[in-house]
Write a protein that holds these residues in place. Structure first.
Motif, PDB file in Angstrom:
ATOM      1  N   ILE A   1     -91.390 -44.994 -10.399  1.00  0.00           N
ATOM      2  CA  ILE A   1     -91.544 -44.144  -9.215  1.00  0.00           C
ATOM      3  C   ILE A   1     -92.650 -43.111  -9.440  1.00  0.00           C
ATOM      4  CG2 ILE A   1     -90.410 -42.407  -7.790  1.00  0.00           C
ATOM      5  CD1 ILE A   1     -87.780 -44.003  -8.286  1.00  0.00           C
ATOM      6  N   LEU A   2     -92.613 -42.435 -10.581  1.00  0.00           N
ATOM      7  CA  LEU A   2     -93.590 -41.393 -10.867  1.00  0.00           C
ATOM      8  C   LEU A   2     -94.996 -41.959 -11.089  1.00  0.00           C
ATOM      9  CD1 LEU A   2     -91.404 -39.111 -13.155  1.00  0.00           C
ATOM     10  CD2 LEU A   2     -91.983 -38.780 -10.737  1.00  0.00           C
ATOM     11  N   LYS A   3     -95.084 -43.219 -11.494  1.00  0.00           N
ATOM     12  CA  LYS A   3     -96.376 -43.883 -11.685  1.00  0.00           C
ATOM     13  C   LYS A   3     -97.101 -44.060 -10.342  1.00  0.00           C
ATOM     14  CE  LYS A   3     -98.145 -48.394 -13.172  1.00  0.00           C
ATOM     15  NZ  LYS A   3     -97.755 -49.697 -13.754  1.00  0.00           N
ATOM     16  N   TYR A   4     -96.351 -44.320  -9.289  1.00  0.00           N
ATOM     17  CA  TYR A   4     -96.956 -44.641  -7.998  1.00  0.00           C
ATOM     18  C   TYR A   4     -96.928 -43.507  -6.962  1.00  0.00           C
ATOM     19  CZ  TYR A   4     -97.266 -49.529  -9.384  1.00  0.00           C
ATOM     20  OH  TYR A   4     -97.594 -50.698 -10.032  1.00  0.00           O
ATOM     21  N   TYR A   5     -96.040 -42.562  -7.131  1.00  0.00           N
ATOM     22  CA  TYR A   5     -95.873 -41.541  -6.082  1.00  0.00           C
ATOM     23  C   TYR A   5     -95.989 -40.136  -6.628  1.00  0.00           C
ATOM     24  CZ  TYR A   5     -94.049 -45.710  -3.930  1.00  0.00           C
ATOM     25  OH  TYR A   5     -93.917 -46.995  -3.468  1.00  0.00           O
ATOM     26  N   LYS A   6     -96.476 -39.231  -5.767  1.00  0.00           N
ATOM     27  CA  LYS A   6     -96.656 -37.834  -6.161  1.00  0.00           C
ATOM     28  C   LYS A   6     -95.961 -36.941  -5.180  1.00  0.00           C
ATOM     29  CE  LYS A   6    -100.986 -38.904  -8.324  1.00  0.00           C
ATOM     30  NZ  LYS A   6    -102.371 -38.814  -8.390  1.00  0.00           N
TER      31      LYS A   6
END
Length: 114
Positions: free
Chosen positions: A109-114
């Protein structure tokens, strides 16, 4: 409403599809529900809190899988991101609940979204 998937979701889906042949149909049913209720409704769909990101991430706990023949208590979990501005839902992860003690893949999740 636009639907898309992450490459990792596609891998998860292919793996589970080998075991549960009805998943394509079942995912289409979920999409139809999400068109009406993109933020879901508790206790079946709830927002994942505490990620420290602006993107709304949701977890579907009561996913109906015909192949498992257990109704909404199939054990399949679906994680998705919802963007109200873009009118887009992106499927992030799908897994069987035996992994539920880990909850969801927060790194993904953290890899793709901010």
């Amino acid at each position: 409403m636009e639907f898309s998937t992450l490459p990792e979701f596609d891998s998860d889906f292919k793996y589970l599809l080998k075991k549960y042949r009805s998943l394509k149909e079942d995912l289409e049913v979920l999409k139809a529900v999400l068109l009406k209720y993109p933020r879901g409704y508790e206790p079946f769909v709830f927002r994942i809190q505490g990620l420290g990101i602006e993107t709304e991430i949701y977890k579907v706990k009561n996913f109906r899988c015909k192949a498992l023949n257990r109704g909404s208590r199939s054990g399949i979990r679906v994680i998705y991101a919802y963007s109200e501005l873009e009118q887009k839902i992106e499927f992030v992860e799908m897994y069987y609940k035996e992994k539920d003690n880990v909850d969801c893949n927060k790194e993904r999740i953290l890899k793709y979204y901010k």
